[in-house]
Design an enzyme around this catalytic site. Structure first.
Site, PDB file in Angstrom:
ATOM      1  N   ARG A  60       0.835  -1.209   0.000  1.00 25.09           N
ATOM      2  CA  ARG A  60       0.000   0.000   0.000  1.00 25.09           C
ATOM      3  C   ARG A  60       0.873   1.263   0.000  1.00 25.09           C
ATOM      4  O   ARG A  60       0.477   2.289  -0.537  1.00 25.09           O
ATOM      5  CB  ARG A  60      -0.916   0.011   1.225  1.00 25.09           C
ATOM      6  CG  ARG A  60      -1.993   1.103   1.192  1.00 25.09           C
ATOM      7  CD  ARG A  60      -3.011   0.912   2.300  1.00 25.09           C
ATOM      8  NE  ARG A  60      -4.136   1.839   2.168  1.00 25.09           N
ATOM      9  CZ  ARG A  60      -4.433   2.807   3.029  1.00 25.09           C
ATOM     10  NH1 ARG A  60      -3.672   2.995   4.084  1.00 25.09           N
ATOM     11  NH2 ARG A  60      -5.481   3.595   2.835  1.00 25.09           N
ATOM     12  N   ILE A  86      -7.278   7.427  -1.154  1.00 22.05           N
ATOM     13  CA  ILE A  86      -7.113   5.980  -1.214  1.00 22.05           C
ATOM     14  C   ILE A  86      -7.914   5.444  -0.034  1.00 22.05           C
ATOM     15  O   ILE A  86      -7.807   5.954   1.082  1.00 22.05           O
ATOM     16  CB  ILE A  86      -5.624   5.582  -1.162  1.00 22.05           C
ATOM     17  CG1 ILE A  86      -5.467   4.060  -1.144  1.00 22.05           C
ATOM     18  CG2 ILE A  86      -4.916   6.184   0.023  1.00 22.05           C
ATOM     19  CD1 ILE A  86      -4.017   3.597  -1.231  1.00 22.05           C
ATOM     20  N   SER A  87      -8.738   4.442  -0.288  1.00 23.63           N
ATOM     21  CA  SER A  87      -9.701   4.018   0.728  1.00 23.63           C
ATOM     22  C   SER A  87      -9.018   3.407   1.943  1.00 23.63           C
ATOM     23  O   SER A  87      -7.915   2.857   1.877  1.00 23.63           O
ATOM     24  CB  SER A  87     -10.666   2.985   0.146  1.00 23.63           C
ATOM     25  OG  SER A  87     -11.445   3.562  -0.868  1.00 23.63           O
ATOM     26  N   GLN A  88      -9.723   3.453   3.015  1.00 22.97           N
ATOM     27  CA  GLN A  88      -9.331   2.793   4.247  1.00 22.97           C
ATOM     28  C   GLN A  88      -9.121   1.302   3.961  1.00 22.97           C
ATOM     29  O   GLN A  88      -9.940   0.679   3.287  1.00 22.97           O
ATOM     30  CB  GLN A  88     -10.509   2.985   5.204  1.00 22.97           C
ATOM     31  CG  GLN A  88     -10.381   2.437   6.570  1.00 22.97           C
ATOM     32  CD  GLN A  88     -11.692   2.576   7.327  1.00 22.97           C
ATOM     33  OE1 GLN A  88     -12.655   3.164   6.842  1.00 22.97           O
ATOM     34  NE2 GLN A  88     -11.732   2.043   8.511  1.00 22.97           N
TER      35      GLN A  88
END
Lengths: 242, 795
Positions: A60, A86-88
């Site tokens: 990530r 950017i998503s959790q």
């Protein structure tokens, strides 16, 4: 004088997102990733081994701006520039799990963004298609994914509203762009028994997930609220008796 | 004359403050801008603190500030820091959403506080100097400051349609420079030496260069990038501008907001659309208000754009009224009411859009006549009845961020008004985002229920229905009871919508197509309905996890759901993310209050450490007097600002009218006080309190009466109400400065006290209004002026 100029530049020049695609993995990142999977994903109910493995594998930190590297594996959405996030990680894992993907199934992602979700999907499925309408994001995501060796992901710069007719139908569709309705063309490109997932709500506040399943002529919609939401509804239903 | 300088400074600072509010509305989200502006205003109070410390120092020092040169320098510093701070702030990469993950953002935030506080510091210093150096003229100084401020509040209103926000900041910043030649030179002409003349010449050259550098470059096309205000990258406009073939065709600026008309092949807006609708949706034009809150246009010749609307939740109301002949649509964003109306073939169409440029755009694009008026004023004045009233307002995307926003469209009084304008078979349609846990739909249902009760409906629950999909719900309010729900059931079933509330439905029907783990909304609304039938609705509201009480015109905050006693549960539910809590406007206000309290304590205690034993400190009654005067003044101002939003429909218009009105009238009071003894307070203060009490008793009735009148009479009436109050409010401060204080140090300290009180009051008022209602602010004002009387009597 130099200090003055430096201070001026520090305050005035906007910080440009500078991605970490050249930052290689390290024991520290691997440890952080491991902890992320264990504490913020697995402990909150995501149990699909393929998903956990994918979250464990995808770096990530390569998908976030360099100045946000220390927060790369924290369980929060991160701004990646241009008003995007950017998503959790938990939401990414949950969305991937509810799609119940198999290796040879075809999945379409609407809204490539940083490319992180596409990379996670590519760990599970060999046929990942992703569309991004914003050129800067498309180019950056494409560059990042190629540099990480995700050559099986097909990315297109275009309007995701109309899906990807040439590659349809899809076993799964994931909409990660903000929408106020599910684009009808995407529902047409969903196979019988196919699943479509999208997050609702603002990532900085709290989110629920919606899963649409195609069964014949019917489209069943299920709200996946996840562990995050249960205390609230549990409270609302049990405690608030007049 | 010193009055010229304070007049121009007052003009400039209030114009800057109004413009800052506009700038932050575009570049940030409202509750976040509240945080920065509130702290920046402490610059005023800090100037009093600094001056009071100076006045306790060596004997020679205070005299330095009384020269022509020092005043000129201060004015130039004000001008330069206003422009400089705005330019830096406008280009500072401050991103609130990166605060928890990027430490440098904290520095940027601190920089924003300090930079914005500087111009207010210098402005406050100039005014405080005037009070301390010319105590015998406080009445006139007060008159000049307040007059200037009042005109400064109006300045952006008049010029925003012609210049953008950044340009007006530059203009307002350089205006005080005009006053430099008019500053009295105490040295006198005959005593001017060649050295003085040389110094003066240099200063003039510097002032001229400062003007040129600061103003001309940013105003030129080359420098425009420095001052052009851009919407936050997280706002809808910034997002859509990243799409190909998307452009802004037109931009309108006015005091209500910046409207950008955008053309894009990617505009598609259809909230509440059924999954059974299989065609694409193509819309091409939309307007964005302050970079967000999209309103889509539907050209009159684009018939192919309407059919999708028959598959939306909102169309359920039109389907239930197939014989409807007239419709009123109130648009606050969205725009989907228009295709619904077109698809229904109703011919008698009335559209109300509050914002004039937006109303013009909607009218032009749709080919329909659009009324530009606050909706509640329109309804108060209109004798018409409609078969359908469609209210379109979709709220914000971040739950909690609208907690501080006042909206009078969803109060119980509003529901009563809508019902009064329905024909006997008429129906009201309201669609909003579906929240979890249930909150908004419960509040609206309850508000409609109480509105129906007010109109005498025997069983209000029978007049209400709710249907939903996965993220939207529609509330239907019928003049006649829904005795037979078959038609609505069929509409819902055919489109895969779920019924949430309709007399006679079961839990299975409520969670059929869009499934939650349980039918949460169905369960809670039926519990609420049962509570109302038993007369136990208050107990339900008290026990519910969130604040869902129906809102009234006294407490019109439909976005406010936080219950402070449940905050730990809320924190856990948000994943124990403190930052997610800070998305709530209410929590931001509380955080800002504690910050402001800390700053106030620092500013007020610091001078006391510098006071020599021989110097006369301000006494407790003196301190209380000025603190209470500042507090009372602000409570009254904010009370009227919030109350008048109902009259004017817009918070900035209300702010401008109230601030300009109160400041002008209080300036008259200040001027009148110049020739009066302090004994006049003996009568004036009790009279003010009586007037405030009468206002509390009569204002609601007066406002309902004024709502029926045309714009010019409504504005005139609203301003006239402020006259006696404003005049009386203008007496205590100048008289106090002149007659109740003896030394410069005391006067400077009083200025600081007054400033701190104003800011703390403005912050706490926001919280008091949303929890207890706007009327409480007037009660607090009365209490503050009682404290003024008591402290005056003890001096």
């Amino acid at each position: 004088m130099k200090k003055t100029i430096l201070a001026f530049v520090f305050f005035v020049v906007p910080a440009l997102p500078n991605y970490a695609e050249t930052v290689s993995d390290s024991p520290e990142f691997a440890k952080a990733r491991n902890q992320m999977v264990r504490t913020t994903i697995e402990e909150r109910g995501v149990s699909d081994a393929k998903v956990l493995s994918a979250m464990q594998t995808v770096p990530r930190h390569c998908f976030v701006p360099k100045d946000l590297l220390p927060a790369a594996y924290s369980d929060r959405p991160l701004p990646i520039g241009e008003g995007q996030t950017i998503s959790q990680p938990y939401v990414v894992a949950l969305m991937t799990e509810i799609l119940q993907l198999q290796k040879d199934q075809r999945v379409l992602e609407i809204g490539t963004g940083s490319g992180y979700q596409a990379a996670v999907l590519a760990q599970i499925s060999r046929h990942v298609h992703s569309i991004e309408i914003k050129r800067k994001l498309y180019e950056q995501a494409n560059k990042t994914l190629k540099s990480l060796g995700y050559n099986t992901i097909q990315i297109r710069h275009g309007d995701g509203y109309f899906g990807w007719p040439e590659a349809a139908p899809f076993d799964a569709i994931m909409i990660t762009a903000a929408v106020d309705h599910i684009p009808p063309p995407l529902l047409k490109q969903l196979k019988e028994g196919g699943r479509l997932a999208l997050p609702l709500g603002n990532p900085f506040s709290y989110q629920n997930l919606v899963l649409v399943t195609k069964q014949g002529n019917d489209l069943i919609v299920k709200q996946i609220t996840g562990v995050l939401f249960v205390p609230m509804t549990g409270y609302a239903l049990k405690e608030s008796s007049p | 004359m010193i009055s010229n300088s304070v007049f121009l400074i007052g003009f400039s600072t209030l114009a800057f403050e109004v413009l800052l509010t506009r700038i932050f509305s575009i570049s940030q989200f409202n509750h976040l801008s509240f945080m920065v502006i509130s702290i920046a205003l402490f610059g005023f109070a800090a100037s009093g603190t600094f001056l009071s410390i100076v006045n306790t120092g060596q004997i020679g020092r205070p005299r330095y500030f009384s020269t022509w040169k020092s005043t000129a320098v201060l004015i130039m510093l004000y001008s330069a820091t206003t422009i400089g701070s705005f330019i830096i702030l406008n280009n500072l990469p401050l991103d609130y959403f990166r605060l928890p993950v990027e430490p440098v953002q904290i520095l940027y935030l601190l920089a924003a506080f300090v930079l914005l506080a500087l111009p207010f510091f210098f402005a406050g210093f100039i005014v405080a100097l005037a009070y301390t150096q010319r105590p015998e003229k406080t009445g006139l100084i007060y008159f000049a400051t307040m007059c200037g401020s009042a005109l400064g509040a109006i300045f952006p209103v008049l010029l925003l349609p012609f210049f953008n926000e950044g340009q007006l900041v530059i203009f307002s910043a350089i205006i005080p420079l005009i006053g430099i030649p008019l500053i009295p030179n105490k040295a006198g002409k005959n005593q001017t030496t060649s050295k003085h003349r040389k110094t003066n010449r240099i200063l003039w050259i510097l002032a001229g260069l400062a003007m040129l550098f600061n103003a001309i470059y940013p105003l030129s096309p080359y420098g425009d990038w420095l001052i052009r205000v851009k919407p936050s990258p997280y706002k809808a406009l910034s997002q859509i501008l990243q799409f190909p073939d998307t452009r802004i065709d037109q931009t309108f600026n006015n005091i209500r907001g910046r409207i950008d008309r955008v053309t894009s092949p990617y505009i598609r807006f259809a909230p509440g659309l059924s999954l059974r609708y299989m065609e694409s949706i193509m819309q091409h034009e939309a307007a964005f208000s302050d970079g967000d809150n999209q309103l889509v246009f539907y050209p009159s010749d684009a018939q192919d754009q309407y059919p999708f609307s028959t598959f939306t939740l909102s169309y359920s109301g039109y389907d239930l009224c197939p014989n409807a002949k007239s419709v009123l649509a109130i648009l606050q964003g969205g725009g989907t009411a228009i295709p619904c109306i077109r698809a229904s073939k109703i011919k008698d169409i009335t559209i109300v859009v509050e914002n004039p440029p937006l109303a013009a755009m909607v009218g032009q694009r749709s080919g329909l006549a659009v009324i530009s008026q606050p909706p509640r004023a329109f309804l108060a004045a209109s004798p018409r009845h409609f078969d359908i009233i469609h209210v379109e307002n979709w709220g914000t995307s971040i739950p909690g961020s609208a907690a501080l926003d006042q909206n009078h469209l969803f109060t119980t009084e509003a529901f009563r008004q809508y019902l009064a304008h329905l024909t006997s078979e008429g129906l009201i349609i309201i669609s909003r985002k579906l929240l979890l846990p249930p909150a908004d739909c419960l509040r609206l249902w309850a508000g409609a229920y109480e509105g129906l009760k007010m109109t005498g409906a025997r069983n209000p629950g029978n007049h209400l229905a709710i249907i939903r999909n996965w993220d939207t719900f529609t509330l239907l309010i019928s003049k006649q009871p829904f005795l037979e729900g078959a038609r609505l059931e069929k509409f819902a079933r055919d489109r895969n919508f779920d019924l949430v509330f309709l007399p006679g439905i079961t839990a299975e029907q409520a969670n059929r197509f869009n499934k939650f783990d349980a039918p949460f909304h169905f369960v809670e609304i039926n519990r609420l309905a049962a509570a109302y039938l038993r007369g136990e609705e208050n107990a339900y509201f008290r026990s519910y996890f969130l604040d869902i009480r129906p809102q009234s015109d006294n407490r019109p905050f439909p976005g406010r759901h936080l219950k402070w006693l449940k905050i730990t549960s809320l924190y856990r539910t948000l994943g124990s993310r403190l930052y997610a809590l800070l998305m709530s406007g209410e929590i931001v206000v509380s955080v800002v209050f504690f910050e402001a309290l800390a700053v106030s304590v620092f500013l007020l205690f610091l001078p006391l450490f510098f006071v020599r034993r021989s110097a006369k400190k301000p006494s407790l009654p003196q301190g209380l007097y000025f603190f209470a005067v500042g507090s009372g003044f602000m409570f009254i101002e904010l009370f009227f600002i919030k109350k008048y939003i109902l009259l004017f429909g817009d918070p900035i218009i209300s702010f401008t009218v109230v601030v300009a009105g109160i400041l002008i009238f209080s300036s008259f009071g200040g001027a009148w006080s110049q020739k009066k003894e302090k004994s006049v307070l003996k009568r004036a203060l009790p009279v003010l309190i009586v007037v405030l009490v009468l206002t509390a008793l009569a204002l609601n009735g007066l406002m309902n009466y004024l709502l029926r009148f045309s714009t010019i009479w409504r504005y005139s009436g609203a301003v006239l109400i402020l006259l006696p109050i404003g005049f009386l409010m203008g007496l205590p401060f100048p008289i106090g400065m002149r007659d109740l204080l003896d030394t410069s140090m005391q006067r400077a300290y009083a200025w600081s006290l007054n400033g701190c009180a104003s800011i703390l009051t403005s912050i706490v008022s926001a919280q008091l209004a949303i929890i207890f209602g706007i009327s409480l602010l007037l009660g607090c004002a009365i209490a503050a002026y009682l404290i003024v009387i008591l402290s005056w009597q003890h001096m």
